[in-house]
Design a protein around this motif. Structure first.
Motif, PDB file in Angstrom:
ATOM      1  N   GLY A   1      42.894  37.016  33.160  1.00 35.36           N
ATOM      2  CA  GLY A   1      41.767  36.809  34.045  1.00 35.36           C
ATOM      3  C   GLY A   1      40.480  36.734  33.247  1.00 35.36           C
ATOM      4  O   GLY A   1      40.359  37.342  32.185  1.00 35.36           O
ATOM      5  N   LEU A   2      39.531  35.981  33.769  1.00 36.40           N
ATOM      6  CA  LEU A   2      38.221  35.842  33.152  1.00 36.40           C
ATOM      7  C   LEU A   2      37.183  35.887  34.259  1.00 36.40           C
ATOM      8  O   LEU A   2      37.282  35.133  35.232  1.00 36.40           O
ATOM      9  N   ALA A   3      36.216  36.787  34.127  1.00 34.23           N
ATOM     10  CA  ALA A   3      35.216  36.935  35.180  1.00 34.23           C
ATOM     11  C   ALA A   3      33.867  37.292  34.578  1.00 34.23           C
ATOM     12  O   ALA A   3      33.789  38.046  33.613  1.00 34.23           O
ATOM     13  N   PRO A   4      32.787  36.759  35.179  1.00 31.68           N
ATOM     14  CA  PRO A   4      31.444  37.134  34.724  1.00 31.68           C
ATOM     15  C   PRO A   4      31.122  38.568  35.121  1.00 31.68           C
ATOM     16  O   PRO A   4      31.688  39.109  36.060  1.00 31.68           O
TER      17      PRO A   4
ATOM     18  N   HIS B   1      33.164  39.552  43.844  1.00 36.41           N
ATOM     19  CA  HIS B   1      34.489  38.944  43.989  1.00 36.41           C
ATOM     20  C   HIS B   1      35.179  38.817  42.632  1.00 36.41           C
ATOM     21  O   HIS B   1      36.380  39.069  42.513  1.00 36.41           O
ATOM     22  N   ALA B   2      34.433  38.445  41.600  1.00 30.24           N
ATOM     23  CA  ALA B   2      35.013  38.299  40.261  1.00 30.24           C
ATOM     24  C   ALA B   2      35.562  39.630  39.762  1.00 30.24           C
ATOM     25  O   ALA B   2      36.683  39.697  39.245  1.00 30.24           O
ATOM     26  N   ALA B   3      34.790  40.706  39.925  1.00 26.29           N
ATOM     27  CA  ALA B   3      35.256  42.036  39.503  1.00 26.29           C
ATOM     28  C   ALA B   3      36.481  42.444  40.312  1.00 26.29           C
ATOM     29  O   ALA B   3      37.438  42.997  39.768  1.00 26.29           O
ATOM     30  N   ARG B   4      36.455  42.161  41.601  1.00 27.26           N
ATOM     31  CA  ARG B   4      37.596  42.479  42.468  1.00 27.26           C
ATOM     32  C   ARG B   4      38.835  41.681  42.050  1.00 27.26           C
ATOM     33  O   ARG B   4      39.955  42.193  42.056  1.00 27.26           O
ATOM     34  N   ALA B   5      38.624  40.422  41.636  1.00 24.40           N
ATOM     35  CA  ALA B   5      39.745  39.566  41.210  1.00 24.40           C
ATOM     36  C   ALA B   5      40.458  40.173  40.004  1.00 24.40           C
ATOM     37  O   ALA B   5      41.695  40.206  39.958  1.00 24.40           O
ATOM     38  N   LEU B   6      39.693  40.679  39.028  1.00 24.71           N
ATOM     39  CA  LEU B   6      40.325  41.304  37.865  1.00 24.71           C
ATOM     40  C   LEU B   6      41.074  42.570  38.269  1.00 24.71           C
ATOM     41  O   LEU B   6      42.143  42.863  37.731  1.00 24.71           O
TER      42      LEU B   6
ATOM     43  N   ASP C   1      43.893  35.979  46.248  1.00 25.23           N
ATOM     44  CA  ASP C   1      42.451  36.238  46.205  1.00 25.23           C
ATOM     45  C   ASP C   1      41.889  36.278  44.784  1.00 25.23           C
ATOM     46  O   ASP C   1      40.673  36.317  44.604  1.00 25.23           O
ATOM     47  N   ALA C   2      42.748  36.265  43.786  1.00 22.46           N
ATOM     48  CA  ALA C   2      42.296  36.330  42.395  1.00 22.46           C
ATOM     49  C   ALA C   2      42.558  35.032  41.632  1.00 22.46           C
ATOM     50  O   ALA C   2      42.173  34.924  40.463  1.00 22.46           O
ATOM     51  N   LEU C   3      43.189  34.058  42.266  1.00 19.51           N
ATOM     52  CA  LEU C   3      43.605  32.850  41.553  1.00 19.51           C
ATOM     53  C   LEU C   3      42.455  32.101  40.889  1.00 19.51           C
ATOM     54  O   LEU C   3      42.638  31.511  39.826  1.00 19.51           O
TER      55      LEU C   3
END
Length: 187
Positions: free
Chosen positions: A149-152, A14-19, A48-50
């Motif tokens: 955006g910031l994602a693991p 989900h994190a990768a998709r959000a970016l 979905d990315a908020l």
């Protein structure tokens, strides 16, 4: 154990998709080569990315202050982010490189992606998170805001930031920066 692994896998996906959602949304706002206005950003379009998104406001030559941040961003920072300088997500030793990346985004008008490493990965410089900055302009054409955006990445980050900078990548896009030019009419 399997449930934890599946949950972690789903959250990472989900994190990768959000970016990806943030990047596609910003690109959809670019019209005829012009950078998007910050006032055009509609949170409903990136719903979905908020959780992994933030808005930051530029101040000074190479700094930005977080105006609003999603829950995942605050979790990775381990603190509420509203009003904090964006550079506080970065280790003190790497802030100069980070500030250069912010400056490059402002001057070039191109998105910037920054690969980050967590506290535990400093020796190996293993990428544990990605931070992206998309430039936004005001009505005068100056870059004054960022959609970010910031994602693991991959394995869970054991401890929240600050992060070390592994690599900075500027993404060239088909944007056209408006430039002032002096026109002299001596007639």
């Amino acid at each position: 154990m399997i449930i934890t692994s599946l949950t972690h896998h789903a959250l990472t996906q989900h994190a990768a998709r959000a970016l990806g959602i943030l990047g596609a949304y910003w690109a959809s706002l670019v019209r005829q080569g012009d950078l998007p206005l910050w006032s055009e950003v509609d949170p409903g379009q990136i719903q979905d990315a908020l959780d992994h998104a933030f808005l930051a406001e530029r101040f000074g030559h190479c700094h930005a202050r977080i105006r609003v941040a999603g829950g995942a961003v605050e979790d990775m920072a381990d603190k509420p982010c509203k009003g904090l300088p964006l550079s506080l997500l970065i280790r003190a030793n790497d802030r100069a490189v980070f500030n250069e990346a912010v400056t490059a985004c402002c001057i070039g008008g191109h998105p910037v992606e920054i690969a980050l490493t967590s506290e535990e990965d400093l020796a190996t410089r293993k990428v544990s998170a990605r931070l992206v900055l998309y430039p936004l302009v005001d009505t005068t054409g100056r870059i004054t805001q960022f959609l970010g955006g910031l994602a693991p990445v991959g394995d869970a980050i054991a401890r929240p930031g600050p992060f070390g900078v592994v690599e900075v990548m500027a993404h060239r896009t088909a944007t056209r920066r408006t430039h002032l030019r002096l026109v002299v009419d001596n007639t």
